[in-house]
Design a protein around this motif. Structure first.
Motif, short mmCIF file in Angstrom:
data_model
loop_
_atom_site.label_atom_id
_atom_site.label_comp_id
_atom_site.label_asym_id
_atom_site.label_seq_id
_atom_site.Cartn_x
_atom_site.Cartn_y
_atom_site.Cartn_z
N VAL A 100 0.87 -1.18 0.00
CA VAL A 100 0.00 0.00 0.00
C VAL A 100 0.91 1.23 0.00
CG1 VAL A 100 -1.64 1.28 1.40
CG2 VAL A 100 -1.85 -1.18 1.20
N ILE A 101 0.63 2.16 -0.94
CA ILE A 101 1.50 3.34 -1.08
C ILE A 101 0.93 4.45 -0.21
CG2 ILE A 101 2.40 5.02 -2.72
CD1 ILE A 101 2.00 2.86 -4.88
N ARG A 147 -4.81 6.56 -3.50
CA ARG A 147 -6.12 6.01 -3.86
C ARG A 147 -5.94 4.81 -4.79
NH1 ARG A 147 -11.01 8.68 -3.84
NH2 ARG A 147 -10.01 10.68 -3.51
N SER A 148 -4.97 4.92 -5.70
CA SER A 148 -4.77 3.85 -6.68
C SER A 148 -3.32 3.37 -6.61
CB SER A 148 -5.10 4.36 -8.08
OG SER A 148 -4.24 5.42 -8.40
N GLY A 149 -3.02 2.40 -7.43
CA GLY A 149 -1.70 1.78 -7.38
C GLY A 149 -0.60 2.59 -8.04
N ASN A 150 -0.97 3.58 -8.86
CA ASN A 150 0.09 4.41 -9.47
C ASN A 150 -0.24 5.88 -9.29
OD1 ASN A 150 -2.07 4.37 -11.16
ND2 ASN A 150 -0.88 4.30 -13.06
N LEU A 185 -9.55 0.16 -5.56
CA LEU A 185 -9.11 1.47 -5.08
C LEU A 185 -9.30 1.56 -3.58
CD1 LEU A 185 -10.68 3.86 -7.73
CD2 LEU A 185 -8.43 2.83 -7.76
N ILE A 186 -8.49 2.42 -2.96
CA ILE A 186 -8.64 2.68 -1.52
C ILE A 186 -9.51 3.91 -1.36
CG2 ILE A 186 -7.41 3.43 0.55
CD1 ILE A 186 -5.17 1.58 -0.21
N LEU A 187 -10.54 3.80 -0.55
CA LEU A 187 -11.44 4.93 -0.35
C LEU A 187 -11.05 5.71 0.90
CD1 LEU A 187 -14.92 3.38 -1.08
CD2 LEU A 187 -13.55 4.83 -2.54
N ASN A 227 -0.29 15.31 -7.83
CA ASN A 227 -1.74 15.46 -7.91
C ASN A 227 -2.39 14.99 -6.62
OD1 ASN A 227 -4.36 15.68 -8.63
ND2 ASN A 227 -4.24 14.29 -10.40
N LEU A 228 -2.90 15.90 -5.82
CA LEU A 228 -3.42 15.54 -4.51
C LEU A 228 -4.74 14.77 -4.59
CD1 LEU A 228 -2.68 18.45 -2.04
CD2 LEU A 228 -1.78 16.14 -2.04
N THR A 229 -5.39 14.79 -5.76
CA THR A 229 -6.63 14.02 -5.86
C THR A 229 -6.35 12.52 -5.91
OG1 THR A 229 -6.57 14.23 -8.24
CG2 THR A 229 -7.92 15.84 -7.04
N ASP A 230 -5.13 12.15 -6.19
CA ASP A 230 -4.77 10.74 -6.18
C ASP A 230 -4.57 10.22 -4.76
OD1 ASP A 230 -4.91 10.65 -8.83
OD2 ASP A 230 -2.80 10.22 -9.24
N TRP A 231 -4.61 11.08 -3.79
CA TRP A 231 -4.27 10.67 -2.42
C TRP A 231 -5.46 10.90 -1.50
CZ3 TRP A 231 0.63 8.67 -1.64
CH2 TRP A 231 1.51 8.81 -2.73
N VAL A 232 -5.55 10.11 -0.49
CA VAL A 232 -6.64 10.20 0.48
C VAL A 232 -6.05 10.52 1.84
CG1 VAL A 232 -8.59 8.98 1.50
CG2 VAL A 232 -7.85 8.41 -0.80
N ASN A 233 -6.69 11.42 2.55
CA ASN A 233 -6.23 11.76 3.90
C ASN A 233 -6.46 10.59 4.84
OD1 ASN A 233 -4.98 14.11 4.82
ND2 ASN A 233 -6.74 15.31 4.09
#
Lengths: 312, 740
Positions: free
Chosen positions: B478-479, B558-561, B616-618, B566-572
């Motif tokens: 998990v990244i 959020r995803s594997g790559n 995806l990780i929510l 881009n902060l939308t690719d990441w979840v707090n």
């Protein structure tokens, strides 16, 4: 003088009616109920359509004369190994030890199918070496032919380990088929007719037993040795070889077969038997009902007077 | 000299060389004459013995003697001529001091038929002979011969031809007795053997070989009346039977008539053919790598059931890492434990037509504990030493080397060989070997574990791998990461779990990354004493920071790559705050509300992306479970309570739970939907859609068109049969009534 019934014969009474009458409706309804209701009864009481079945067959098994032997000769990791795969042997270096191996397959009841394999393996050992564990892979070619023609290569792993050094391991068991899914009801099945051990590979990973077994167990059809009573004999004479005696029988096996569904006619046949046996009861009952209805003129019909019977 | 037993003596006679040696010895031992052997049991018509010693003036006298009827003893040797019986004696000087004495039977051993020179009964000769070596009428030596000779039984039929005459198999069985294996001898348990005398047959008549191999090839056929009575059948079965002589066997006609079938050649032990490896010009994945001289490039690898093979070839683009433990009995002098850089600098074919040399980098192992394990070293924890998280206190390294001045050291033992191969296209550009060496104490029973690894790297070796494209792949890390305020990008850093090693203390525990899709729990131990539990607030903070160090991130991808910018690719990541009542005063040795367990909940889902389901990780939630730590001193061990420095173990753990959230939750089912399964064939075996099962799409045993065609044929037959019967007449009547 006593009078008795000397002979009786049924007389055919015909009842006539118009097309659009209650009698027509009644006859059509009775006809429908007589023939459709048995189908529903037979179907709803389970087992109407044959979906799974099994049969018994003795497979024709041939020992492929391929062996892979690993013997632990001390508790600190020393071992000797040998196989019929030259690439494996060349990897072993000075750990290679060639046993004398004899294999004999017998057809005891002369039915053309081999019944058992006698395997005797004598591994020479130095006096200071002791046998603590043994792993032996054997490959077989396995064929079934009664329903679906299955041709495959299969594997047996004979293994035993003990904390006490042994002089002989005796195994007597059955080669059993393990099915993860039923076989087809017809056709040729050569999915698994591929070699299990890649004899042409020079890499050590090809001879990793865990990998070989893992890939083998992925198959839906495998064979196992059911040998519940291995006998481990202690006390080896200094110059005596370690002996592995194995008797592997190829007995009858019960095979589950319709993988998806059996053949069309086979299903229809078994369904027909059930349908007709229920239908007979309905025919008998509704014939009585019809006779009662028309004889007693419950529904208005025109009975045709009893005519003199002509022999048609 | 030890007297030789008779049997051995007789055996020696057949070896003249050995005998000569014996003669010399005996001559030396005795000055007198002696028969060697002096007692012989014979079953043949010829007996040989030797008279040893100075035999000048010796005369030999042969007599048949009878033991005394009363005592059974033989008469005393007297040098007087007696009756030699049916034997005659021949003496021949072999060499000086050695006389060969030969006794021969003077008639044939044939049983009496038409000849006179014969034996009267099967036991032809049974007598005792005495040969005396006399000198000056005094017996000097005596030879006793016990003769028990049977008559020779010769075949009655003439054996004129060399060829065996094969009888006509139609009338006479060819092999009437298959268990007769030895010609001219009675085979034990073979009751049909003609060589067996009736007396011999009596010995094993009840234990004859059964079946075909017992020679019982002409069993009485079933129709014989004699068979019927011997079986357990009812008396009326068979209803009729035949009384015929046993010669009329139905098996007589069963013989081979010359038809042959070519046997299918089965497998057998094949002679191994070992072909020399053929180097290919370029490499593809899985190809073996070759050295300059055309041999396999090898690195020790594990195979089989964990054994290490020293000369295992390396495959192109296949990474591996193996540990090979070896018992160190003496200091190694050669590979694989003792290697020199010059040996390792191998020239390898690079796949482009050239060669590359393996470059060797040497490292000296600082800590031997991963490589050396000795049963003699007991890593018993010091009970007064507290142990917390790594970096807080000294970790007690259990693998401390014992007093090294007493133990012999093996210098420069190879402990690890890590190969990194750089590749491009179909070839290799460089191979770097990092060799770790160390000085290993030569302890009895010490195991040296060597690490071997090979990694194939294309381009930048430090590039961070992704965990899927775009969705996560099960089993990939998990990244996660933290936001770098300066650049506005997310710096990756892993979410970890404890990887306890050795005694399971947190101080020595390593870390392993959390991988997608796998629920994990792991933990380690802290060793604390009463004095450590006095400052509960501080302990809480220590444990919390120790566990928080596992998740030193604020974002999870959020995803594997993910794109770092881009902060939308990441979840707090949601951190649940600790709810600790600090006011409560606890008794000594007890600390309440210790955040000893870390819960990581990862909420994942599957969505349709790029034509297939992607994971995806929510959301991710990190929380603590609180527990009370108490020094336990019940059960008789009061030491930890009485002494403030004696430690006890306290567990800290963490757990990762993946919770799969469906993308669109279906509406909840009503009770009617749950119970009504008439049209749901997955939940009901007799559902209505499968009423005409072979004609539906559910049936897959045959192609749909085929089963439909067969079904239509059936329907047609039924319709035809019903129309041609009564129904047809009724329809015709209706038809006519309409038109008339």
């Amino acid at each position: 003088m006593a009078v008795y019934e000397v002979y009786a014969h049924p007389a055919l009474v015909k009842y006539r009616t118009a097309v659009c009458t209650k009698a027509t409706l009644f006859v059509v309804a009775v006809l429908c109920v007589t023939y459709i209701a048995p189908l529903l009864v037979a179907y709803r009481s389970h087992g109407f359509w044959l979906k799974r079945s099994s049969y018994e067959e003795q497979p024709s098994v041939r020992f492929q004369y391929q062996l892979l032997l690993i013997v632990a000769t001390s508790t600190s990791g020393d071992y000797v190994a040998w196989s019929t795969f030259p690439k494996f042997n060349s990897l072993q270096g000075n750990k290679l030890r060639i046993p004398s191996t004899s294999a004999r397959e017998e057809d005891q009841n002369q039915d053309g199918k081999l019944d058992r394999l006698h395997l005797l393996l004598e591994l020479p050992l130095r006096p200071e070496e002791q046998v603590y564990s043994i792993q032996l892979l054997l490959t077989f070619s396995y064929q079934l032919s009664r329903m679906s023609s299955v041709v495959m290569q299969s594997l047996l792993l004979l293994q035993h380990s003990s904390s006490i050094p042994g002089s002989q391991l005796f195994l007597s068991g059955d080669l059993r088929l393990q099915q993860r899914e039923p076989l087809l009801h017809r056709g040729l099945d050569t999915r698994y007719n591929v070699s299990i051990i890649n004899a042409n590979s020079p890499f050590s990973s090809s001879y990793d037993l865990a990998q070989i077994i893992e890939m083998y167990e992925e198959r839906n059809l495998t064979t196992v040795l059911s040998s519940p009573n291995p006998v481990w004999t202690f006390g080896r004479a200094a110059a005596a070889p370690f002996q592995l005696k194995a008797v592997i029988r190829y007995p009858m096996d019960i095979i589950r077969y319709p993988f998806r569904s059996p053949g069309f006619w086979e299903m229809i046949k078994f369904a027909w038997i059930q349908y007709v046996s229920v239908l007979l009861i309905f025919l008998w009952v509704f014939q009585r009902v019809q006779t009662f209805v028309f004889q007693n003129q419950v529904l208005p019909t025109v009975p045709v007077p009893l005519l003199k019977q002509h022999n048609a | 000299m030890r007297p030789l037993p008779v049997s051995r003596t007789m055996a020696i006679i057949s070896h003249p060389c050995l005998y000569t040696v014996l003669v010399g010895l005996l001559n030396h031992a005795y000055g007198n004459v002696v028969f060697q052997p002096s007692f012989i049991l014979t079953s043949g018509p010829k007996v040989t013995a030797y008279l040893l010693g100075n035999n000048s003036g010796i005369s030999l006298i042969l007599t048949a003697v009878q033991p005394s009827n009363t005592t059974g003893a033989l008469p005393l040797p007297v040098c007087a001529e007696g009756d030699p019986g049916q034997w005659f004696l021949l003496a021949e000087t072999v060499e000086k001091n050695t006389l060969k004495v030969e006794l021969s039977l003077n008639h044939s051993l044939q049983l009496c038929g038409n000849t006179t020179d014969c034996c009267l009964q099967p036991l032809c000769v049974l007598e005792t002979l005495q040969v005396l070596a006399c000198q000056d009428a005094l017996p000097r030596a005596r030879l006793l011969v016990q003769a028990q000779i049977y008559a020779v039984v010769l075949p009655t039929r003439p054996v004129s031809e060399n060829k065996t005459v094969i009888p006509n198999q139609a009338f006479e069985p060819l092999g009437p007795c298959p268990c007769d294996l030895t010609h001219g001898t009675c085979d034990v348990l073979c009751c049909c053997d003609q060589d067996c005398s009736p007396g011999a047959l009596q010995l094993f008549k009840s234990k004859c070989f059964p079946g075909v191999f017992g020679g019982n090839v002409t069993p009485a056929p079933d129709y014989q009346c004699s068979v019927q009575s011997s079986r357990n059948d009812p008396d009326w079965f068979p209803f009729l039977c035949v009384t015929s002589p046993a010669d009329n066997s139905p098996y007589l006609g069963l013989f081979f008539q010359g038809k042959t079938i070519t046997p299918r050649r089965g497998p057998s032990f094949q002679s191994p053919t070992l072909t020399a490896p053929l180097p290919e010009s370029t490499y593809r994945q899985g190809d073996p790598i070759f050295t300059e001289v055309g041999q396999y490039f090898t690195i020790p690898q594990r195979s089989m059931v964990g054994q290490c093979l020293d000369n295992a070839p390396v495959a192109f683009l296949q990474n591996f890492q193996f540990w090979c433990p070896r018992l160190l009995a003496s200091c190694p002098t050669g590979p694989p434990l003792r290697t020199t850089p010059s040996d390792l600098k191998i020239r390898v074919r690079d796949g482009f037509g050239g060669f590359i040399t393996v470059s060797v980098v040497e490292e000296v192992a600082g800590d031997l504990s991963p490589f050396v394990s000795s049963p003699g070293q007991t890593g018993k924890p010091n009970i007064t030493e507290s142990s917390l998280f790594p970096g807080r206190t000294q970790a007690s390294t259990s693998a401390t080397i014992r007093n090294q001045s007493q133990i012999e050291l093996c210098h420069n033992v190879t402990l690890a060989m890590d190969y990194t191969a750089f590749w491009r296209g179909n070839g290799l550009t460089d191979i770097v070997l990092v060799r770790v060496i160390g000085n290993v104490p030569l302890d009895p029973g010490v195991f040296v574990t060597t690490r071997y690894s090979a990694v194939f790297v294309n381009g930048d070796a430090s590039a961070q791998p992704n965990s899927g494209n775009p969705g996560y792949i099960n089993g990939k890390p998990v990244i996660a990461g933290t936001l770098d305020k300066g650049t506005g990008t997310v710096q990756r850093s892993p979410i970890s779990l404890w990887q306890p090693v050795g005694d399971g203390l947190c101080a020595s525990a390593g870390r392993k990354p959390v991988v997608f899709g796998e629920n994990v729990t792991a933990g380690c131990l802290l060793r604390l004493a009463v004095q450590d539990l006095e400052q509960c607030g501080q302990l809480r903070e220590t444990v919390r920071t120790g566990l928080a160090a596992l998740v030193m991130v604020t974002f999870v991808a959020r995803s594997g790559n993910p794109d770092a910018a881009n902060l939308t690719d990441w979840v707090n990541i949601t951190f649940v705050p600790l709810n600790v009542s600090t006011a409560s005063a606890s008794p000594p040795g007890v600390c309440e509300d210790i955040p000893s367990h870390l819960n990581i909940h990862i909420y994942s889902t599957e969505v349709q992306l790029r034509g297939r389901l992607q994971k995806l990780i929510l959301a991710m939630e990190v929380s603590y479970t609180l527990s009370t730590w108490r020094v336990e001193c019940g059960g008789g061990d009061s030491l930890p309570c009485t002494q403030t420095t004696v430690t006890q173990s306290f567990p800290v753990s963490s757990a990762v739970t993946f919770i799969s959230i469906p993308a669109q939750t279906p509406p909840p089912k009503t009770r009617f939907q749950i119970n009504f399964t008439e049209f749901d064939c997955d939940r009901n075996d007799v559902c209505w859609p499968q009423l005409a099962y072979p004609l539906t799409r559910y049936y897959t045993g045959e192609p749909y068109s085929l089963s439909l065609a067969k079904g239509l044929i059936l329907v047609f037959l039924f319709i035809a049969a019903s129309l041609l019967g009564n129904l047809w007449r009724q329809i015709c009547q209706v038809w006519r009534s309409f038109w008339v």
